[in-house]
Design a protein around this motif. Structure first.
Motif, PDB file in Angstrom:
ATOM      1  N   ALA A 133       0.978  -1.099  -0.030  1.00  0.00           N
ATOM      2  CA  ALA A 133       0.049  -0.028   0.040  1.00  0.00           C
ATOM      3  C   ALA A 133       0.839   1.112   0.230  1.00  0.00           C
ATOM      4  O   ALA A 133       0.608   2.252  -0.673  1.00  0.00           O
ATOM      5  N   SER A 134       1.848   1.423   0.896  1.00  0.00           N
ATOM      6  CA  SER A 134       2.884   2.389   0.732  1.00  0.00           C
ATOM      7  C   SER A 134       3.675   2.496  -0.648  1.00  0.00           C
ATOM      8  O   SER A 134       3.315   3.732  -0.902  1.00  0.00           O
ATOM      9  N   VAL A 135       3.739   1.599  -1.326  1.00  0.00           N
ATOM     10  CA  VAL A 135       4.307   1.776  -2.726  1.00  0.00           C
ATOM     11  C   VAL A 135       3.262   2.472  -3.539  1.00  0.00           C
ATOM     12  O   VAL A 135       3.481   3.483  -4.562  1.00  0.00           O
ATOM     13  N   LEU A 136       2.032   1.896  -3.511  1.00  0.00           N
ATOM     14  CA  LEU A 136       0.747   2.651  -4.230  1.00  0.00           C
ATOM     15  C   LEU A 136       0.652   3.915  -3.821  1.00  0.00           C
ATOM     16  O   LEU A 136       0.123   4.837  -4.703  1.00  0.00           O
ATOM     17  N   VAL A 137       0.729   4.190  -2.519  1.00  0.00           N
ATOM     18  CA  VAL A 137       0.585   5.820  -2.139  1.00  0.00           C
ATOM     19  C   VAL A 137       1.636   6.498  -2.851  1.00  0.00           C
ATOM     20  O   VAL A 137       1.397   7.872  -3.363  1.00  0.00           O
ATOM     21  N   ALA A 138       2.741   5.898  -3.121  1.00  0.00           N
ATOM     22  CA  ALA A 138       3.970   6.814  -3.519  1.00  0.00           C
ATOM     23  C   ALA A 138       3.741   6.998  -5.154  1.00  0.00           C
ATOM     24  O   ALA A 138       3.980   8.364  -5.575  1.00  0.00           O
ATOM     25  N   TYR A 139       3.057   6.176  -5.763  1.00  0.00           N
ATOM     26  CA  TYR A 139       2.705   6.358  -7.145  1.00  0.00           C
ATOM     27  C   TYR A 139       1.635   7.320  -7.213  1.00  0.00           C
ATOM     28  O   TYR A 139       1.593   8.073  -8.007  1.00  0.00           O
ATOM     29  N   GLU A 140       0.579   7.133  -6.213  1.00  0.00           N
ATOM     30  CA  GLU A 140      -0.457   8.027  -6.230  1.00  0.00           C
ATOM     31  C   GLU A 140       0.030   9.705  -6.394  1.00  0.00           C
ATOM     32  O   GLU A 140      -0.804  10.599  -6.956  1.00  0.00           O
ATOM     33  N   LYS A 141       1.141   9.815  -5.339  1.00  0.00           N
ATOM     34  CA  LYS A 141       1.409  11.287  -5.041  1.00  0.00           C
ATOM     35  C   LYS A 141       2.040  11.762  -6.304  1.00  0.00           C
ATOM     36  O   LYS A 141       1.877  12.919  -6.796  1.00  0.00           O
ATOM     37  N   GLU A 142       2.455  10.991  -7.222  1.00  0.00           N
ATOM     38  CA  GLU A 142       3.008  11.398  -8.425  1.00  0.00           C
ATOM     39  C   GLU A 142       2.207  10.952  -9.727  1.00  0.00           C
ATOM     40  O   GLU A 142       2.564  11.338 -10.847  1.00  0.00           O
ATOM     41  N   SER A 143       0.985  10.502  -9.314  1.00  0.00           N
ATOM     42  CA  SER A 143       0.085  10.538 -10.309  1.00  0.00           C
ATOM     43  C   SER A 143       0.501   9.495 -11.595  1.00  0.00           C
ATOM     44  O   SER A 143       0.293   9.468 -12.661  1.00  0.00           O
ATOM     45  N   LYS A 144       0.904   8.283 -11.174  1.00  0.00           N
ATOM     46  CA  LYS A 144       1.711   7.255 -11.938  1.00  0.00           C
ATOM     47  C   LYS A 144       0.794   6.125 -12.089  1.00  0.00           C
ATOM     48  O   LYS A 144       1.352   5.074 -11.355  1.00  0.00           O
ATOM     49  N   ILE A 145      -0.431   6.294 -12.547  1.00  0.00           N
ATOM     50  CA  ILE A 145      -1.392   5.144 -12.606  1.00  0.00           C
ATOM     51  C   ILE A 145      -0.966   3.762 -13.336  1.00  0.00           C
ATOM     52  O   ILE A 145      -1.058   2.646 -13.062  1.00  0.00           O
ATOM     53  N   ASN A 146      -0.295   3.900 -14.407  1.00  0.00           N
ATOM     54  CA  ASN A 146       0.106   2.956 -15.285  1.00  0.00           C
ATOM     55  C   ASN A 146       1.302   2.205 -14.722  1.00  0.00           C
ATOM     56  O   ASN A 146       1.497   1.169 -14.460  1.00  0.00           O
ATOM     57  N   THR A 147       2.242   3.032 -14.048  1.00  0.00           N
ATOM     58  CA  THR A 147       3.326   2.340 -13.382  1.00  0.00           C
ATOM     59  C   THR A 147       2.719   1.494 -12.017  1.00  0.00           C
ATOM     60  O   THR A 147       3.349   0.495 -11.952  1.00  0.00           O
ATOM     61  N   ALA A 148       1.894   2.068 -11.507  1.00  0.00           N
ATOM     62  CA  ALA A 148       1.192   1.267 -10.309  1.00  0.00           C
ATOM     63  C   ALA A 148       0.518   0.066 -10.612  1.00  0.00           C
ATOM     64  O   ALA A 148       0.703  -1.081 -10.055  1.00  0.00           O
ATOM     65  N   LEU A 149      -0.195   0.115 -12.024  1.00  0.00           N
ATOM     66  CA  LEU A 149      -0.547  -1.205 -12.333  1.00  0.00           C
ATOM     67  C   LEU A 149       0.379  -2.206 -12.629  1.00  0.00           C
ATOM     68  O   LEU A 149       0.321  -3.438 -12.726  1.00  0.00           O
ATOM     69  N   GLU A 150       1.311  -1.694 -13.706  1.00  0.00           N
ATOM     70  CA  GLU A 150       2.435  -2.591 -13.908  1.00  0.00           C
ATOM     71  C   GLU A 150       3.167  -3.193 -12.608  1.00  0.00           C
ATOM     72  O   GLU A 150       3.302  -4.448 -12.662  1.00  0.00           O
ATOM     73  N   PHE A 151       3.272  -2.491 -11.651  1.00  0.00           N
ATOM     74  CA  PHE A 151       3.664  -3.048 -10.255  1.00  0.00           C
ATOM     75  C   PHE A 151       2.809  -3.990  -9.677  1.00  0.00           C
ATOM     76  O   PHE A 151       3.331  -5.173  -9.552  1.00  0.00           O
ATOM     77  N   LEU A 152       1.605  -3.891  -9.725  1.00  0.00           N
ATOM     78  CA  LEU A 152       0.601  -5.082  -9.304  1.00  0.00           C
ATOM     79  C   LEU A 152       0.550  -5.979  -9.957  1.00  0.00           C
ATOM     80  O   LEU A 152       0.576  -7.195  -9.572  1.00  0.00           O
ATOM     81  N   ILE A 153       0.732  -6.153 -11.490  1.00  0.00           N
ATOM     82  CA  ILE A 153       0.823  -7.232 -12.279  1.00  0.00           C
ATOM     83  C   ILE A 153       2.235  -8.037 -12.082  1.00  0.00           C
ATOM     84  O   ILE A 153       2.186  -9.089 -12.029  1.00  0.00           O
TER      85      ILE A 153
END
Length: 415
Positions: free
Chosen positions: A350-370
């Motif tokens: 969740a902390s990593v996702l929060v970091a991506y959210e702060k920088e609006s990196k939705i695509n990078t976040a989805l790749e991270f989850l995959i």
């Protein structure tokens, strides 16, 4: 104090099974005027001393003692516990340690069955001292039992013992009471007790002052904690890990982790190893405010101290970078953790996702989850909540729900 006694021959004539002895486990039959068991007792000097005592029975189970103090109408009547006790009292008495001395057990029974009608706890203790002549070991046995069972009279008995000659008081006895105040967050009472202790000629030592630092810190009184810490320095003795640790925690609670880190560095310079809890508390303090640099310094110090980072320590470092909005460094810390063989918690993901959210990196976040899914790591409740909140902000909740529904169908078909 005068002695009141029966003539040996008279007592032996009426009660041949009883004997006159000073043994605390047996007591002579000494009767007052008007007692139905002996109509003509012999007294010695009663009028002069105004003192009267009654002991009935032989052995610890049937003792009655009544004291009348000169110039004081209040009496304390000691009646050894018999059958007229409650079930709760019987149960408490039955749990007294088997190896506890008879003297101590006698007092514990009185305390367990104490009634204010008999007098005060101090009256009871003074009567016990006169009757059974306890040693320091007897006192300590009673105090240990009261402390272990968390009896409400512990503090009153402990404070009374400090005035008893037979207790042979030393500074550590005062320390124990200070610790008791600390455990119950009674800072004001502890400070009053410190004043009393000084009046009685005992000087504060590092152990007591460290406890006061800790208590003041927990009470949110940082300035007072610092004053006590400075007093420790004035003792002229090397500071130990407890003194340093207590002050570091005081700085952390006051929202001053940098000051705490400075003390930690002083400890390291003197080769004093802080406990892992101090490192974790300092790392958590930096993590929560998003001070990534401070968190990284403490994380490095943890490893230099020979402490192996676990999932919680690594998660705090990841969170520090996330709070600082440094997603790339948060991801590096996350991957380093995985390479070390540490399984990431859902909170860490969740902390990593929060970091991506702060920088609006939705695509990078989805790749991270995959990538996590491929490695068999599924998103839990906390990480899912971060995603849901993020998607609501983007206004794509319905689209995501459709994707997730299709994904669920595919998963079921695969099974």
């Amino acid at each position: 104090m005068m002695t009141t006694h029966c003539n040996n021959l008279l007592c032996n004539f009426y009660y041949p099974n009883y004997s006159i002895t000073n043994d605390v486990t047996k007591f002579c039959l000494v009767l007052t005027r008007g007692n139905s068991l002996c109509q003509n007792p012999v007294y010695s000097g009663f009028r002069k001393h105004h003192f009267d005592s009654v002991l009935v029975g032989v052995g610890m189970e049937q003792i009655v003692k009544e004291e009348v103090k000169e110039g004081n109408e209040r009496r304390y009547r000691w009646i050894e516990v018999g059958k007229n006790v409650t079930k709760e009292q019987q149960q408490a008495i039955s749990k007294l340690p088997f190896r506890m001395a008879d003297r101590s057990k006698a007092l514990m029974r009185q305390i367990i069955c104490f009634s204010a009608e008999k007098g005060t706890i101090s009256d009871l203790l003074r009567s016990w001292v006169k009757l059974m002549k306890p040693t320091r070991a007897d006192w300590l046995s009673v105090l240990k039992e009261l402390r272990t069972t968390e009896h409400p009279f512990y503090l009153e008995v402990a404070k009374h013992t400090l005035l008893e000659e037979s207790f042979e008081v030393n500074i550590r006895d005062y320390t124990k009471i200070i610790h008791y105040y600390g455990e119950h967050n009674l800072l004001e009472d502890a400070e009053k007790f410190l004043t009393l202790m000084k009046q009685r000629g005992f000087i504060y030592d590092q152990v007591i002052l460290t406890t006061m630092v800790h208590m003041s810190s927990k009470a949110g009184n940082h300035d007072r904690a610092k004053e006590y810490f400075e007093e420790i320095k004035l003792l002229g003795e090397p500071l130990d890990k407890r003194s340093y640790g207590s002050m570091i925690m005081a700085y952390i609670r006051a929202g001053m982790p940098e000051e705490g880190e400075n003390l930690l560095q002083q400890m390291e310079a003197q080769e004093i190893l802080a406990g892992s809890e101090i490192y974790k508390a300092l790392l958590r303090a930096y993590s929560m405010i998003g001070n990534a640099e401070g968190a990284q310094r403490v994380f490095d110090a943890i490893q230099l101290a020979g402490i192996t980072p676990d999932d919680k320590i690594c998660s705090l470092l990841v969170n520090a970078y996330a709070m600082a909005g440094q997603s790339q460094k948060a991801l590096i810390a996350f991957e380093n953790m995985r390479r070390a063989g540490i399984k990431p918690s859902d909170k860490c993901i969740a902390s990593v996702l929060v970091a991506y959210e702060k920088e609006s990196k939705i695509n990078t976040a989805l790749e991270f989850l995959i990538d996590l899914e491929r490695d068999g790591i599924m998103v839990g409740e906390e990480a899912s909540a971060v995603l849901a909140k993020w998607f609501r902000k983007l206004g794509v909740v319905e689209e995501v729900e459709l994707v997730l529904r299709d994904f669920a169908i595919i998963e079921v078909a695969a099974l």
